[in-house]
Design a protein around this motif. Structure first.
Motif, short mmCIF file in Angstrom:
data_model
loop_
_atom_site.label_atom_id
_atom_site.label_comp_id
_atom_site.label_asym_id
_atom_site.label_seq_id
_atom_site.Cartn_x
_atom_site.Cartn_y
_atom_site.Cartn_z
N LYS A 24 -33.39 5.06 12.59
CA LYS A 24 -34.22 4.80 11.41
C LYS A 24 -34.05 3.36 10.91
N LYS A 25 -32.84 2.82 11.06
CA LYS A 25 -32.59 1.44 10.63
C LYS A 25 -33.41 0.46 11.49
N LYS A 26 -33.39 0.67 12.81
CA LYS A 26 -34.16 -0.21 13.70
C LYS A 26 -35.65 -0.08 13.45
N LEU A 27 -36.10 1.14 13.23
CA LEU A 27 -37.51 1.36 12.94
C LEU A 27 -37.90 0.63 11.65
N LEU A 28 -37.11 0.81 10.62
CA LEU A 28 -37.38 0.16 9.33
C LEU A 28 -37.37 -1.36 9.47
N PHE A 29 -36.38 -1.89 10.19
CA PHE A 29 -36.31 -3.34 10.40
C PHE A 29 -37.55 -3.84 11.13
N ASN A 30 -37.91 -3.19 12.24
CA ASN A 30 -39.05 -3.64 13.04
C ASN A 30 -40.36 -3.57 12.28
N VAL A 31 -40.51 -2.59 11.43
CA VAL A 31 -41.74 -2.47 10.65
C VAL A 31 -41.75 -3.44 9.48
N LEU A 32 -40.62 -3.53 8.78
CA LEU A 32 -40.59 -4.38 7.58
C LEU A 32 -40.51 -5.87 7.88
N ALA A 33 -39.90 -6.25 8.99
CA ALA A 33 -39.75 -7.69 9.30
C ALA A 33 -41.09 -8.42 9.30
N PRO A 34 -42.11 -7.97 10.05
CA PRO A 34 -43.37 -8.71 10.01
C PRO A 34 -44.11 -8.56 8.67
N VAL A 35 -43.97 -7.41 8.03
CA VAL A 35 -44.63 -7.21 6.73
C VAL A 35 -44.05 -8.17 5.69
N ILE A 36 -42.73 -8.22 5.61
CA ILE A 36 -42.08 -9.11 4.65
C ILE A 36 -42.29 -10.57 5.04
N GLY A 37 -42.14 -10.86 6.35
CA GLY A 37 -42.39 -12.24 6.82
C GLY A 37 -43.80 -12.69 6.48
N GLY A 38 -44.79 -11.83 6.72
CA GLY A 38 -46.17 -12.16 6.40
C GLY A 38 -46.37 -12.35 4.91
N SER A 39 -45.69 -11.56 4.10
CA SER A 39 -45.79 -11.69 2.64
C SER A 39 -45.19 -13.01 2.17
N VAL A 40 -44.04 -13.38 2.71
CA VAL A 40 -43.39 -14.64 2.33
C VAL A 40 -44.26 -15.82 2.76
N VAL A 41 -44.73 -15.79 4.00
CA VAL A 41 -45.59 -16.87 4.49
C VAL A 41 -46.86 -16.93 3.64
N GLY A 42 -47.43 -15.76 3.36
CA GLY A 42 -48.63 -15.73 2.53
C GLY A 42 -48.39 -16.36 1.16
N TYR A 43 -47.26 -16.06 0.57
CA TYR A 43 -46.93 -16.64 -0.72
C TYR A 43 -46.78 -18.16 -0.63
N LEU A 44 -46.04 -18.62 0.38
CA LEU A 44 -45.76 -20.05 0.51
C LEU A 44 -46.98 -20.85 0.98
N ALA A 45 -47.69 -20.34 1.94
CA ALA A 45 -48.81 -21.09 2.53
C ALA A 45 -50.11 -20.90 1.78
N ASN A 46 -50.29 -19.75 1.18
CA ASN A 46 -51.58 -19.44 0.58
C ASN A 46 -51.62 -19.58 -0.93
N LYS A 47 -50.59 -20.18 -1.49
CA LYS A 47 -50.58 -20.44 -2.93
C LYS A 47 -51.83 -21.26 -3.27
N ASN A 48 -52.58 -20.81 -4.20
CA ASN A 48 -53.84 -21.46 -4.61
C ASN A 48 -54.91 -21.45 -3.52
N ALA A 49 -54.69 -20.68 -2.46
CA ALA A 49 -55.66 -20.63 -1.36
C ALA A 49 -56.98 -20.02 -1.80
N ARG A 50 -56.94 -19.03 -2.67
CA ARG A 50 -58.17 -18.38 -3.12
C ARG A 50 -59.08 -19.40 -3.80
N LEU A 51 -58.52 -20.25 -4.64
CA LEU A 51 -59.31 -21.28 -5.31
C LEU A 51 -59.91 -22.25 -4.30
N GLN A 52 -59.09 -22.65 -3.34
CA GLN A 52 -59.51 -23.55 -2.28
C GLN A 52 -60.60 -22.91 -1.42
N TYR A 53 -60.35 -21.69 -1.00
CA TYR A 53 -61.26 -20.98 -0.11
C TYR A 53 -62.61 -20.74 -0.79
#
Length: 152
Positions: free
Chosen positions: A3-32
């Motif tokens: 269950k730990k490996k499953l949770l890690f494998n599922v959460l790693a890209p979800v959390i990574g994508g959320s962090v990247v989204g926050y950092l890279a896409n800040k104010n992106a909606r206004l820009q877009y």
């Protein structure tokens, strides 16, 4: 099944994508919103639904493959595509390099296809879980191209 490996494998890209989204896409909606976009561009509210779903599916697919023997190459392709996935957001939104993002996305899509192929060799369900990701990124490639073309 770990269950730990499953949770890690599922959460790693979800959390990574959320962090990247926050950092890279800040104010992106206004820009877009200021960009000219193609008629087939989905409404902004679609993206926060689609991406976590795709990240969850790819994380579960990776978990399934990682349980099999001799999957180093599949995991390397997985990490490569995920890295290119994260880089694209910075290129397109943070640095406004839409042409560069377009070129990068071609390589990004190629790595997803290779990841899917490798996953399928080890686990047909894992390979199948990657197909919606290929479809979405193919659509995103067309969207990136048209957005770049309309705003050169």
């Amino acid at each position: 099944m770990s269950k730990k490996k499953l949770l890690f494998n599922v959460l790693a890209p979800v959390i990574g994508g959320s962090v990247v989204g926050y950092l890279a896409n800040k104010n992106a909606r206004l820009q877009y919103d200021k960009l000219e976009t193609p008629s087939f561009a989905p409404p902004g509210k679609v993206f926060p639904i689609v991406w976590p779903t795709l990240y969850t599916m790819m994380g579960y697919a990776h978990y399934r493959v990682a349980q099999k023997p001799a999957t180093k190459e599949a995991s390397e392709w997985y990490v490569a595509q995920l890295t290119l996935n994260y880089i694209w957001s910075f290129l397109f939104f943070k640095f406004n390099l839409r042409g560069t993002a377009l070129i990068e996305m071609v390589f990004f899509l190629a790595t997803i296809i290779m990841t899917t192929y490798e996953f399928y060799q080890h686990d047909t369900i894992a390979g199948a879980l990657m197909v919606p990701y290929i479809a979405w990124v193919s659509f995103a490639l067309a969207l990136n191209f048209e957005t770049w073309r309309l705003n050169r």
